[in-house]
Design an enzyme around this catalytic site. Structure first.
Site, PDB file in Angstrom:
ATOM      1  N   HIS A   1      72.147 103.270  -5.913  1.00 58.21           N
ATOM      2  CA  HIS A   1      71.996 103.489  -7.353  1.00 58.21           C
ATOM      3  C   HIS A   1      70.565 103.076  -7.708  1.00 58.21           C
ATOM      4  CE1 HIS A   1      76.322 102.409  -6.990  1.00 58.21           C
ATOM      5  NE2 HIS A   1      76.524 103.201  -8.029  1.00 58.21           N
TER       6      HIS A   1
ATOM      7  N   ASP B   1      70.165  99.437  -8.060  1.00 57.67           N
ATOM      8  CA  ASP B   1      70.308  98.618  -6.840  1.00 57.67           C
ATOM      9  C   ASP B   1      68.935  98.340  -6.236  1.00 57.67           C
ATOM     10  OD1 ASP B   1      73.053  99.209  -6.987  1.00 57.67           O
ATOM     11  OD2 ASP B   1      72.913 100.804  -5.482  1.00 57.67           O
TER      12      ASP B   1
HETATM   13  C1  XUL Z   1      82.818 102.536  -7.791  1.00 55.07           C
HETATM   14  C2  XUL Z   1      82.165 103.434  -6.827  1.00 55.07           C
HETATM   15  C3  XUL Z   1      80.708 103.640  -6.999  1.00 55.07           C
HETATM   16  C4  XUL Z   1      80.248 105.023  -6.660  1.00 55.07           C
HETATM   17  C5  XUL Z   1      78.797 105.270  -6.961  1.00 55.07           C
HETATM   18  O1  XUL Z   1      84.183 102.414  -7.640  1.00 55.07           O
HETATM   19  O2  XUL Z   1      82.799 103.936  -5.925  1.00 55.07           O
HETATM   20  O3  XUL Z   1      80.043 102.697  -6.267  1.00 55.07           O
HETATM   21  O4  XUL Z   1      80.458 105.323  -5.319  1.00 55.07           O
HETATM   22  O5  XUL Z   1      78.464 105.005  -8.274  1.00 55.07           O
END
Ligand code: XUL
Ligand code: CO
Length: 437
Positions: free
Chosen positions: A101, A104
């Site tokens: 992300h 992150d």
């Molecule tokens: C949350 C989840 C996230 C997504 C990306 O449950 O799975 O980490 O994979 O935003």
């Protein structure tokens, strides 16, 4: 500086007889299974958020994990140290892909412009690291759920100013993903749902979410990003209800808002079970609709009713997943992303290796078993024989839309009571266990 001194070079394949906990027993990257290497089939990726940003905190307790890369008082230096640790880990484990992300890899700044500047610094840093190591980006995404501004949703917020903020954040996260040669970009709508219907315009919010996705499709064309878009279903948590709750809800959403050509699904095991489905069900539904794209490989706990994001170790589960992937012809842009975290008491960096090695071995074994089941052919033959009546004559004409109620009645009058046959569930379960036991 080495952040993972417990593994001096690359984790080796030592085979099923090995008793070395830091070696692969099943994952032999270059071994060919069904015409492709394990590496090509499995396309493992590491989740930046859990593995390098996870702290062990939970709703009841403080962080338990002290990470050497999380020590600097300068946020940019801390982010760079974290990225050094991440690429050291990818290389030592021998995985080809990672996922992140925006928030992150780079800290949120005081203003939106500052946040974008931070993201650019760390994207450039990651680009350099990718060049040095050959590790590639499976997908990027934007965190549209942690910051308080998204408390009532991102794209689905009642306030259009928040929509604008979310869209701008996606724009920059897409730029970063594009710069890093990402093979995909994921939309997980953590706050795109509701906590109570008393304050919510549900259909309006669904339309808002679709509007953001259409903007993303347009922007993708504008910048020339050719990676695959994914939507990641989850039924709840953190919201009470998330709109893209499972494969079939996503299919309805994508069809309703004319997005079928632009998105595939990134399916996550623990999200499937939260939705009251098996992962096998979700994989099958997506594959047969032609929108199975990628997998977040984890597992839940049988007794805990939330998203525990544990590492997958159950060979029966990995076999089911690999059977669907092989039936699809394998991944194209997608991969197996370990969206999984070590338990709160697993506080050593060594535990990160045990977790990933176990997950990779479980999938390698699942791949071999799935390939053997396919080569054996008895399972498929049973299913094909079961539906044989639909391949010709009356059955085929029904499917072609060439039969009416009157034709059906005529069929009944001519054929009488239909024959019944055993579904052979127990025999088929035993057949699968011939390969998994
Ligand atoms: C949350 C989840 C996230 C997504 C990306 O449950 O799975 O980490 O994979 O935003
Ligand atoms: Co996920």
């Amino acid at each position: 500086m080495a952040y993972f001194p417990e593994v001096s070079s690359k984790v080796a394949y030592e085979g099923p007889g090995s008793r070395n906990p830091l070696a692969f027993k099943r994952y032999d990257a270059d071994k060919v299974v069904g015409g492709k290497t394990m590496r090509e089939h499995l396309r493992f990726a590491i989740s930046y958020w859990h593995t390098f940003k996870g702290t062990g905190s939970d709703p009841f307790g403080l962080p338990t994990m002290d990470r050497a890369w999380d020590a600097s008082s300068d946020p940019i230096q801390r982010a760079k140290d974290t990225m050094d640790a991440a690429f050291e880990f990818f290389t030592k484990l021998g995985v080809d892909f990672w996922c992140f992300h925006d928030r992150d890899i780079a800290p949120e700044g005081a203003t939106f412009a500052d946040s974008c500047k931070n993201l650019q610094i760390l994207t450039d840093y990651a680009e350099q690291k990718q060049k040095e190591t050959g590790v590639k980006l499976l997908w990027g995404t934007a965190n549209l759920f942690s910051h308080p501004r998204y408390q009532a949703g991102a794209a689905t917020n009642p306030n259009p100013d928040v929509f604008a903020y979310a869209a701008s954040q996606v724009k920059h996260a897409m730029d970063a993903t594009f710069q890093l040669g990402g093979q995909g970009y994921t939309f997980w709508g953590g706050r795109e749902g509701y906590d109570t219907l008393w304050n919510t315009k549900m259909q309006q919010e669904r339309a808002q979410f679709a509007a953001l996705l259409h903007m993303a499709v347009d922007y993708k064309k504008q910048i020339g990003f050719t990676g695959q878009f994914y939507i990641e279903p989850k039924p709840m948590e953190p919201t009470k209800h998330q709109y893209d709750s499972d494969t079939e809800a996503c299919l309805n959403f994508l069809r309703e808002f004319d997005l079928m050509d632009h998105l595939k699904l990134n399916l996550e095991t623990n999200h499937a079970t939260l939705a009251g489905h098996s992962m096998q069900h979700e994989m099958r539904a997506a594959r047969e609709a032609g929108i199975l794209g990628s997998v977040d490989a984890n597992t839940g706990d049988e007794l805990l009713g939330w998203d525990t994001d544990q590492f997958p170790t159950n060979v029966y589960l990995t076999t089911q997943i690999m059977l669907e992937l092989l039936a699809m012809g394998g991944f194209t842009t997608g991969g197996l992303n370990f969206d999984a975290k070590v338990r709160r008491q697993s506080i050593d960096t060594e535990d990160l290796f045990h977790a990933h090695i176990g997950g990779m071995d479980a999938f390698a074994r699942g791949l071999e078993i799935a390939q053997a089941i396919i080569e054996d052919g008895r399972l498929q033959k049973f299913v094909d024989d079961r539906y044989e009546g639909w391949t010709h004559g009356f059955g085929q004409k029904v499917l072609d839309g060439r039969r009416t109620f009157a034709d059906c009645e005529d069929h009944v009058l001519r054929h009488g009571e239909p024959a019944r046959k055993s579904g052979r569930q127990e025999a088929l379960e035993n057949l699968i266990n011939e390969f998994t036991l």
